[in-house]
Enzyme design. Structure first.
Site, PDB file in Angstrom:
ATOM      1  N   GLY A 107       0.804  -1.223   0.000  1.00  0.00           N
ATOM      2  CA  GLY A 107       0.000   0.000   0.000  1.00  0.00           C
ATOM      3  C   GLY A 107       0.839   1.277   0.000  1.00  0.00           C
ATOM      4  O   GLY A 107       0.303   2.363  -0.226  1.00  0.00           O
ATOM      5  N   LEU A 154       6.324  11.228 -10.354  1.00  0.00           N
ATOM      6  CA  LEU A 154       7.313  12.169 -10.873  1.00  0.00           C
ATOM      7  C   LEU A 154       8.262  12.573  -9.748  1.00  0.00           C
ATOM      8  O   LEU A 154       7.826  13.006  -8.680  1.00  0.00           O
ATOM      9  CB  LEU A 154       6.560  13.396 -11.410  1.00  0.00           C
ATOM     10  CG  LEU A 154       7.158  14.163 -12.563  1.00  0.00           C
ATOM     11  CD1 LEU A 154       6.098  15.069 -13.176  1.00  0.00           C
ATOM     12  CD2 LEU A 154       8.361  14.965 -12.206  1.00  0.00           C
ATOM     13  N   GLY A 155       9.550  12.371 -10.002  1.00  0.00           N
ATOM     14  CA  GLY A 155      10.548  12.723  -8.992  1.00  0.00           C
ATOM     15  C   GLY A 155      11.663  13.548  -9.607  1.00  0.00           C
ATOM     16  O   GLY A 155      11.702  13.765 -10.821  1.00  0.00           O
ATOM     17  N   LEU A 156      12.587  13.978  -8.756  1.00  0.00           N
ATOM     18  CA  LEU A 156      13.728  14.775  -9.227  1.00  0.00           C
ATOM     19  C   LEU A 156      14.968  13.900  -9.303  1.00  0.00           C
ATOM     20  O   LEU A 156      15.344  13.256  -8.311  1.00  0.00           O
ATOM     21  CB  LEU A 156      13.993  15.941  -8.266  1.00  0.00           C
ATOM     22  CG  LEU A 156      15.164  16.854  -8.674  1.00  0.00           C
ATOM     23  CD1 LEU A 156      14.758  17.771  -9.839  1.00  0.00           C
ATOM     24  CD2 LEU A 156      15.648  17.698  -7.501  1.00  0.00           C
ATOM     25  N   GLY A 157      15.637  13.858 -10.455  1.00  0.00           N
ATOM     26  CA  GLY A 157      16.915  13.156 -10.605  1.00  0.00           C
ATOM     27  C   GLY A 157      18.047  14.004 -10.068  1.00  0.00           C
ATOM     28  O   GLY A 157      17.948  15.245 -10.057  1.00  0.00           O
ATOM     29  N   TYR A 176      26.695   9.179  -7.221  1.00  0.00           N
ATOM     30  CA  TYR A 176      26.564  10.560  -7.695  1.00  0.00           C
ATOM     31  C   TYR A 176      27.434  11.516  -6.859  1.00  0.00           C
ATOM     32  O   TYR A 176      27.611  12.675  -7.204  1.00  0.00           O
ATOM     33  CB  TYR A 176      25.096  11.028  -7.690  1.00  0.00           C
ATOM     34  CG  TYR A 176      24.167  10.185  -8.540  1.00  0.00           C
ATOM     35  CD1 TYR A 176      24.663   9.318  -9.517  1.00  0.00           C
ATOM     36  CD2 TYR A 176      22.787  10.237  -8.366  1.00  0.00           C
ATOM     37  CE1 TYR A 176      23.805   8.533 -10.283  1.00  0.00           C
ATOM     38  CE2 TYR A 176      21.923   9.462  -9.143  1.00  0.00           C
ATOM     39  CZ  TYR A 176      22.445   8.598 -10.089  1.00  0.00           C
ATOM     40  OH  TYR A 176      21.593   7.822 -10.837  1.00  0.00           O
ATOM     41  N   LYS A 199      20.855   4.064  -4.315  1.00  0.00           N
ATOM     42  CA  LYS A 199      21.326   2.871  -5.045  1.00  0.00           C
ATOM     43  C   LYS A 199      22.674   2.394  -4.530  1.00  0.00           C
ATOM     44  O   LYS A 199      23.561   3.211  -4.228  1.00  0.00           O
ATOM     45  CB  LYS A 199      21.437   3.189  -6.543  1.00  0.00           C
ATOM     46  CG  LYS A 199      20.211   3.889  -7.099  1.00  0.00           C
ATOM     47  CD  LYS A 199      20.253   4.131  -8.587  1.00  0.00           C
ATOM     48  CE  LYS A 199      19.182   5.116  -9.004  1.00  0.00           C
ATOM     49  NZ  LYS A 199      19.576   6.520  -8.946  1.00  0.00           N
ATOM     50  N   HIS A 247      22.400  -0.819  -8.355  1.00  0.00           N
ATOM     51  CA  HIS A 247      22.507   0.185  -9.427  1.00  0.00           C
ATOM     52  C   HIS A 247      22.743  -0.449 -10.812  1.00  0.00           C
ATOM     53  O   HIS A 247      22.151  -0.039 -11.799  1.00  0.00           O
ATOM     54  CB  HIS A 247      23.647   1.157  -9.078  1.00  0.00           C
ATOM     55  CG  HIS A 247      23.513   2.508  -9.694  1.00  0.00           C
ATOM     56  ND1 HIS A 247      23.930   3.662  -9.077  1.00  0.00           N
ATOM     57  CD2 HIS A 247      23.016   2.904 -10.888  1.00  0.00           C
ATOM     58  CE1 HIS A 247      23.688   4.694  -9.862  1.00  0.00           C
ATOM     59  NE2 HIS A 247      23.140   4.259 -10.977  1.00  0.00           N
TER      60      HIS A 247
HETATM   61  N1  LIG Z   1      19.912   4.007 -12.623  1.00  0.00           N
HETATM   62  C1  LIG Z   1      20.769   4.522 -13.479  1.00  0.00           C
HETATM   63  O1  LIG Z   1      21.727   3.850 -13.915  1.00  0.00           O
HETATM   64  C2  LIG Z   1      20.580   5.921 -13.936  1.00  0.00           C
HETATM   65  C3  LIG Z   1      21.227   6.367 -15.103  1.00  0.00           C
HETATM   66  C4  LIG Z   1      20.985   7.670 -15.531  1.00  0.00           C
HETATM   67  C5  LIG Z   1      20.145   8.497 -14.808  1.00  0.00           C
HETATM   68  N2  LIG Z   1      19.552   8.060 -13.657  1.00  0.00           N
HETATM   69  C6  LIG Z   1      18.660   8.933 -12.854  1.00  0.00           C
HETATM   70  O2  LIG Z   1      17.744   9.576 -13.742  1.00  0.00           O
HETATM   71  C7  LIG Z   1      17.871  10.986 -13.622  1.00  0.00           C
HETATM   72  C8  LIG Z   1      17.551  11.672 -14.929  1.00  0.00           C
HETATM   73  O3  LIG Z   1      18.406  11.245 -15.984  1.00  0.00           O
HETATM   74  P1  LIG Z   1      19.614  12.136 -16.535  1.00  0.00           P
HETATM   75  O4  LIG Z   1      20.138  13.022 -15.463  1.00  0.00           O
HETATM   76  O5  LIG Z   1      20.543  11.185 -17.194  1.00  0.00           O
HETATM   77  O6  LIG Z   1      19.000  13.003 -17.704  1.00  0.00           O
HETATM   78  P2  LIG Z   1      17.647  13.768 -18.068  1.00  0.00           P
HETATM   79  O7  LIG Z   1      16.820  13.988 -16.886  1.00  0.00           O
HETATM   80  O8  LIG Z   1      17.099  13.046 -19.244  1.00  0.00           O
HETATM   81  O9  LIG Z   1      18.238  15.129 -18.619  1.00  0.00           O
HETATM   82  C9  LIG Z   1      18.908  16.036 -17.788  1.00  0.00           C
HETATM   83  C10 LIG Z   1      19.328  17.220 -18.682  1.00  0.00           C
HETATM   84  O10 LIG Z   1      18.160  17.875 -19.174  1.00  0.00           O
HETATM   85  C11 LIG Z   1      18.185  19.253 -18.803  1.00  0.00           C
HETATM   86  N3  LIG Z   1      16.805  19.666 -18.531  1.00  0.00           N
HETATM   87  C12 LIG Z   1      16.054  19.409 -17.425  1.00  0.00           C
HETATM   88  N4  LIG Z   1      14.812  19.907 -17.561  1.00  0.00           N
HETATM   89  C13 LIG Z   1      14.771  20.494 -18.778  1.00  0.00           C
HETATM   90  C14 LIG Z   1      13.775  21.203 -19.480  1.00  0.00           C
HETATM   91  N5  LIG Z   1      12.557  21.372 -18.960  1.00  0.00           N
HETATM   92  N6  LIG Z   1      14.071  21.684 -20.718  1.00  0.00           N
HETATM   93  C15 LIG Z   1      15.302  21.502 -21.268  1.00  0.00           C
HETATM   94  N7  LIG Z   1      16.295  20.827 -20.634  1.00  0.00           N
HETATM   95  C16 LIG Z   1      16.030  20.339 -19.405  1.00  0.00           C
HETATM   96  C17 LIG Z   1      19.080  19.324 -17.588  1.00  0.00           C
HETATM   97  O11 LIG Z   1      19.692  20.589 -17.471  1.00  0.00           O
HETATM   98  P3  LIG Z   1      19.572  21.530 -16.141  1.00  0.00           P
HETATM   99  O12 LIG Z   1      19.944  20.713 -14.964  1.00  0.00           O
HETATM  100  O13 LIG Z   1      20.556  22.606 -16.432  1.00  0.00           O
HETATM  101  O14 LIG Z   1      18.167  22.011 -16.111  1.00  0.00           O
HETATM  102  C18 LIG Z   1      20.113  18.272 -17.934  1.00  0.00           C
HETATM  103  O15 LIG Z   1      21.066  18.800 -18.828  1.00  0.00           O
HETATM  104  C19 LIG Z   1      19.321  11.160 -13.153  1.00  0.00           C
HETATM  105  O16 LIG Z   1      19.605  12.441 -12.694  1.00  0.00           O
HETATM  106  C20 LIG Z   1      19.411  10.054 -12.133  1.00  0.00           C
HETATM  107  O17 LIG Z   1      18.774  10.437 -10.920  1.00  0.00           O
HETATM  108  C21 LIG Z   1      19.740   6.773 -13.224  1.00  0.00           C
END
Ligand SMILES: NC(=O)c1ccc[n+]([C@@H]2O[C@H](COP(=O)([O-])OP(=O)(O)OC[C@H]3O[C@@H](n4cnc5c(N)ncnc54)[C@H](OP(=O)(O)O)[C@@H]3O)[C@@H](O)[C@H]2O)c1
Length: 319
Positions: free
Chosen positions: A9, A15-18, A48, A77, A110
């Site tokens: 439950g 939607l979360g923040l990366g 990270y 992770k 991870h």
């Molecule tokens: N489990 C895994 O192996 C794994 C791998 C990759 C990622 N992740 C997780 O997933 C999260 C998200 O993936 P990601 O960081 O690879 O990439 P993403 O969220 O696809 O893209 C991040 C990029 O997009 C930009 N951005 C954000 N909002 C935007 C908007 N509204 N318009 C235009 N550009 C925008 C950001 O710039 P600004 O910050 O300058 O806004 C940054 O350059 C990670 O941060 C992490 O928490 C997990």
């Protein structure tokens, strides 16, 4: 805000923040902006190297009364160098200490790749542990203990393909509750998504915007730019929203949690507003027809290191 509901439950906001690549100097403010805007789900990871600053932001938010711990969903992770069964708990303990928390809501393995305990990133074959040396079943057993102890309310995996999920499930007492994988219109991963849904494994989409700030070593000049995809731009224009909002809304339409990363206040707010963007069946058809496949985070940084015991087939099946 829609939620993913776990078997007991508990609810995880879709939607979360990366926080990958959110520099220690930026992530503190980004978390506080996100919590002020209404985010209640934050995606973290030991690798990270910013969990201390994330923890300082949580502490500030709790002490200012911005959010209560029980209203916040925190994922972290286990890094690849703590897969040995006797090391898993210490991996989480370090994260809990950095995040200044007593428990995480979700803890994930991870990657299905193991490294020696003193190695963060592999440079040669000698830096790895094989599946025989650090069996995933042993890592998972230790993850189950963390759930039993209440240090991780839910447990799961990340970057696991169907065969790796099956391997873990074969000896699991608690099945993985989540698989966090790269998912976006250039990589919809239909087969893996269907498998997870059939086995009641929830999904989280990472790099939903195409990870445009991924490290230079992980990109080539001719890589596609997802945010500029013509179909996405066209749908954004039609609904008078941004391309990022279309991409986030698309994940939520698939009942998949999504964790766009941003350290910009405007984009943090803009991305959250995507929860109210409705795509119609025509939009979904157009996105499904894109056809172009691209993986931004391909794991070659583990598989192509000279002497690596891991192959791409340990990470990805053809989709
Ligand atoms: N489990 C895994 O192996 C794994 C791998 C990759 C990622 N992740 C997780 O997933 C999260 C998200 O993936 P990601 O960081 O690879 O990439 P993403 O969220 O696809 O893209 C991040 C990029 O997009 C930009 N951005 C954000 N909002 C935007 C908007 N509204 N318009 C235009 N550009 C925008 C950001 O710039 P600004 O910050 O300058 O806004 C940054 O350059 C990670 O941060 C992490 O928490 C997990």
């Amino acid at each position: 805000m829609r939620h993913i509901t776990f078997a007991n439950g508990d609810k995880m906001p879709m939607l979360g923040l990366g926080t990958w690549k959110s520099a220690p100097g930026e992530v503190y403010q980004a978390i506080l902006w996100a919590l002020e805007a209404g985010y209640r789900h934050i995606d973290c990871a030991a690798v990270y190297q910013n969990e201390k600053e994330v923890g300082e932001a949580f502490n500030k938010a709790f002490s200012d009364g911005l959010v209560k711990r029980e209203d916040l969903f925190v994922t972290s992770k286990l890094w690849n160098n703590a897969h040995e069964e006797h090391l898993v708990e210490s991996g989480l303990d370090k994260t809990l200490s950095d995040l200044q928390l007593d428990y995480v809501d979700l803890y994930l393995i991870h990657w299905p790749v193991s490294l020696k305990s003193d190695v963060m990133f592999p440079k040669g074959g000698e830096d790895y542990l094989t599946y025989e040396q650090a069996p995933l079943s042993g890592t998972w057993k230790a993850m189950e203990k963390l759930k039993e102890a209440g240090k991780a309310r839910h447990i799961g995996v990340s970057n696991f393909n169907i065969s790796k999920l099956q391997e873990v499930m074969a000896s699991a007492v608690v099945r993985p509750e989540m698989n966090q994988i790269e998912l976006h219109p250039y990589l919809p991963q239909e087969k893996l998504v269907t498998f997870c849904k059939e086995h009641e494994i929830a999904l989280t989409a990472y790099s939903p915007l195409g990870s445009s700030d991924r490290p230079k070593a992980r990109r080539r000049d001719d890589d596609p730019v997802l945010l500029e995809a013509a179909v996405i731009q066209e749908i954004a224009k039609k609904h008078q929203v941004t391309a990022a909002q279309v991409l986030i809304a698309w994940a939520i339409h698939r009942d998949i949690a999504v964790i766009p990363k941003s350290v910009s206040k405007d984009r943090i707010i803009q991305n959250l507003a995507a929860k109210d963007v409705t795509l119609d069946s025509e939009d979904l058809k157009k996105i499904a027809a894109i056809g172009h496949q691209f993986r931004f985070i391909d794991g070659s940084f583990f598989t192509e290191v000279p002497g690596s015991p891991y192959a791409q087939s340990d990470l990805w099946e053809e989709s």
